[in-house]
Write an enzyme that holds these catalytic residues in place. Structure first.
Site, PDB file in Angstrom:
ATOM      1  N   CYS A  62      14.573  24.269   5.261  1.00  0.00           N
ATOM      2  CA  CYS A  62      13.745  25.095   4.372  1.00  0.00           C
ATOM      3  C   CYS A  62      12.955  24.198   3.416  1.00  0.00           C
ATOM      4  CB  CYS A  62      14.625  26.045   3.567  1.00  0.00           C
ATOM      5  SG  CYS A  62      15.788  26.987   4.562  1.00  0.00           S
ATOM      6  N   MET A  63      12.181  24.809   2.541  1.00  0.00           N
ATOM      7  CA  MET A  63      11.344  24.020   1.634  1.00  0.00           C
ATOM      8  C   MET A  63      12.187  23.150   0.684  1.00  0.00           C
ATOM      9  SD  MET A  63       8.333  25.263  -0.964  1.00  0.00           S
ATOM     10  CE  MET A  63       7.395  26.127   0.270  1.00  0.00           C
ATOM     11  N   ASP A  64      13.261  23.734   0.140  1.00  0.00           N
ATOM     12  CA  ASP A  64      14.051  23.022  -0.870  1.00  0.00           C
ATOM     13  C   ASP A  64      15.518  22.872  -0.498  1.00  0.00           C
ATOM     14  OD1 ASP A  64      11.740  23.307  -2.576  1.00  0.00           O
ATOM     15  OD2 ASP A  64      12.408  25.360  -2.926  1.00  0.00           O
ATOM     16  N   TYR A 114      16.112  30.524   8.468  1.00  0.00           N
ATOM     17  CA  TYR A 114      14.950  31.277   8.962  1.00  0.00           C
ATOM     18  C   TYR A 114      14.884  31.315  10.487  1.00  0.00           C
ATOM     19  CZ  TYR A 114      12.942  30.880   4.232  1.00  0.00           C
ATOM     20  OH  TYR A 114      12.698  30.951   2.897  1.00  0.00           O
ATOM     21  N   HIS A 127      -6.429  -7.370  12.654  1.00  0.00           N
ATOM     22  CA  HIS A 127      -5.168  -6.628  12.718  1.00  0.00           C
ATOM     23  C   HIS A 127      -4.799  -6.387  14.182  1.00  0.00           C
ATOM     24  CE1 HIS A 127      -1.964  -4.291  11.054  1.00  0.00           C
ATOM     25  NE2 HIS A 127      -2.415  -3.124  11.426  1.00  0.00           N
ATOM     26  N   ARG A 187       0.793 -10.949   6.628  1.00  0.00           N
ATOM     27  CA  ARG A 187       0.840  -9.648   5.936  1.00  0.00           C
ATOM     28  C   ARG A 187       2.118  -8.910   6.330  1.00  0.00           C
ATOM     29  NH1 ARG A 187      -4.417  -9.562   8.312  1.00  0.00           N
ATOM     30  NH2 ARG A 187      -3.687  -7.861   9.619  1.00  0.00           N
ATOM     31  N   LYS A 230       0.846  -1.198   0.000  1.00  0.00           N
ATOM     32  CA  LYS A 230       0.000   0.000   0.000  1.00  0.00           C
ATOM     33  C   LYS A 230       0.882   1.250   0.000  1.00  0.00           C
ATOM     34  CE  LYS A 230      -0.308  -0.223   5.030  1.00  0.00           C
ATOM     35  NZ  LYS A 230      -0.997  -0.914   6.128  1.00  0.00           N
ATOM     36  N   ARG A 276     -10.609  -0.238  14.870  1.00  0.00           N
ATOM     37  CA  ARG A 276     -10.584   0.510  13.611  1.00  0.00           C
ATOM     38  C   ARG A 276     -11.746   0.022  12.751  1.00  0.00           C
ATOM     39  NH1 ARG A 276      -4.731   1.012  10.690  1.00  0.00           N
ATOM     40  NH2 ARG A 276      -5.202  -1.085   9.974  1.00  0.00           N
TER      41      ARG A 276
HETATM   42  C1  LIG Z   1      -0.236  -1.812   6.873  1.00  0.00           C
HETATM   43  C2  LIG Z   1      -0.849  -3.064   7.347  1.00  0.00           C
HETATM   44  C3  LIG Z   1      -0.066  -4.214   7.557  1.00  0.00           C
HETATM   45  C4  LIG Z   1       1.442  -4.217   7.499  1.00  0.00           C
HETATM   46  O1  LIG Z   1       1.974  -3.796   8.736  1.00  0.00           O
HETATM   47  P1  LIG Z   1       3.565  -3.818   8.991  1.00  0.00           P
HETATM   48  O2  LIG Z   1       3.713  -3.403  10.400  1.00  0.00           O
HETATM   49  O3  LIG Z   1       4.127  -2.788   8.039  1.00  0.00           O
HETATM   50  O4  LIG Z   1       4.031  -5.179   8.692  1.00  0.00           O
HETATM   51  C5  LIG Z   1      -0.732  -5.396   7.853  1.00  0.00           C
HETATM   52  N1  LIG Z   1      -2.073  -5.423   7.977  1.00  0.00           N
HETATM   53  C6  LIG Z   1      -2.842  -4.329   7.808  1.00  0.00           C
HETATM   54  C7  LIG Z   1      -4.330  -4.445   7.976  1.00  0.00           C
HETATM   55  C8  LIG Z   1      -2.263  -3.099   7.508  1.00  0.00           C
HETATM   56  O5  LIG Z   1      -3.028  -2.022   7.369  1.00  0.00           O
END
Ligand SMILES: *Cc1c(COP(=O)(O)O)cnc(C)c1O
Length: 375
Positions: A316-318, A269, A166, A225, A39, A134
């Site tokens: 700074c920005m850049d 700045y 999760h 995951r 993602k 969540r």
């Molecule tokens: C982002 C995410 C992960 C991955 O988590 P890591 O800590 O980067 O391994 C796994 N499951 C879900 C639902 C996530 O949103």
């Protein structure tokens, strides 16, 4: 690699990516397959190059956050299993199905909405909220939860093929956090088992993120995951993991000017830095618009010819300025510097300087910074 064309760039090291995948595979249970979490443009690394490499080394499951990302992965990996972790507008149901993508389903209302718009069945995994608070079906009470989600199995436009949750604190060594993770695990397995008793034996069950996969691999999970460790960072710096990781992203820039300033001369700045004595200062061509946090003003360090040099004054920005007085070699305009990556300055360490996590740093490198892929 000298990169004269750019003012700031990241190098994406695909061998490091492959190394990290091998390191994770070595600790995963035999029957648990790795689902690469790509993602947010593969955590800022560039999803096309990352997915192509992962596909080459045999990764066949990918997780993304939305349909747009899913379609990018589908383009690169025509045969992969692609899973959308969170909400997709239900109007997209036909596109999800047409591209053979799997959607997470977090409530009955959402399941109904998906069905309303679907014209062919949408493959889905049921999301449980076992303690993250969540998205997902609330699952404290096994029976109540099972009753609530059972109608999903009767929906003609949904093909439920898995269940997932999760963890909220799997990256913590704290005793109470470990107990909390165990409680979350118990909730999902209880619900999975009850569904199986009722004749719904789901093919997939997954709950482990990077931290859990390495610290407490569970062989009942069919998928793991894996996000942050694949990119070579720690889930909870400075808590170490028992595997060797290599940072995939290295952020570099160049020096535009070197000058000497006198005692009490100010830099940047707001005049937040005044020289305590004669100093040698280098300006580099990177700033907060590149995703290098302004909160690192007077805090961060940048590697110049192998020496970690302090940032002086505000970012700074850049552009930003470094005190290079301690660098023994000659430093000149055009020299390459390293902001973080595969060196003593890691994204995790930088993050810890201003109260965030490595995840936010790598995801936050902005679009104008080219990703240069190295094999
Ligand atoms: C982002 C995410 C992960 C991955 O988590 P890591 O800590 O980067 O391994 C796994 N499951 C879900 C639902 C996530 O949103």
């Amino acid at each position: 690699m000298k990169n004269v064309l750019h003012r700031a760039w990241t190098e994406i090291n695909l061998s490091a990516l492959a190394h990290n995948i091998e390191a994770v595979r070595a600790v995963l249970p035999h029957d648990t397959e790795l689902m690469a979490v790509v993602k947010a443009n593969a955590y800022g690394h560039g999803d096309e190059a990352v997915c192509k490499k992962l596909s080459d080394i045999g990764v066949s499951w990918f997780a993304v956050s939305n349909l747009e990302e899913a379609l990018t992965v589908r383009n690169v990996c025509p045969d992969a299993e692609i899973f959308i972790l969170g909400y997709t507008p239900p109007e997209c149901a036909p596109d999800i199905a047409a591209n053979n993508i799997i959607q997470g389903v977090m409530s009955i209302d959402y399941a109904k909405e998906l069905c309303k718009f679907a014209n062919t069945p949408v493959r889905c995994h049921i999301k449980l909220d076992t303690g993250m608070g969540r998205i997902g079906f609330r699952s404290k009470d096994t029976d109540a939860c099972v009753n609530e989600l059972l109608p999903v199995f009767d929906m003609k436009m949904l093909l439920a093929q898995g269940i997932y949750t999760h963890f909220a604190a799997a990256d913590s060594p704290d005793k109470h956090d470990i107990e909390y993770t165990e409680m979350q695990e118990k909730r999902i397995f209880d619900i999975y088992d009850r569904l199986a008793e009722l004749g719904h034996r789901l093919k997939h069950i997954h709950c482990m993120n990077s931290a859990a996969s390495i610290v407490r691999p569970n062989k009942r999970c069919t998928l793991a995951r894996i996000g942050i460790v694949m990119y070579g960072l720690l889930p909870n710096y400075p808590v170490k993991l028992p595997i060797e990781l290599k940072p995939v992203m290295t952020f570099k820039s160049v020096i535009s000017q070197v000058k000497e300033i006198e005692e009490s001369d100010c830099v940047s700045y707001g005049r937040t830095f005044a020289a305590p004595s004669i100093r040698k200062v280098a300006t580099i061509t990177v700033g907060y618009a590149d995703g290098y946090a302004r909160l690192l003003s007077n805090k961060g360090k940048v590697l110049v010819h192998g020496t970690a040099c302090p940032i002086i004054g505000r970012v700074c920005m850049d552009q930003l300025m470094l005190d290079i007085t301690d660098v023994s070699e000659t430093v000149k305009s055009g020299d390459e510097v390293t902001l973080f990556g595969d060196c003593e300055i890691t994204a995790d360490w930088l993050a810890s300087l201003y109260g965030t996590i490595g995840y936010e740093i790598i995801c936050g490198i902005s679009k104008r910074v080219p990703r240069i892929v190295i094999e």
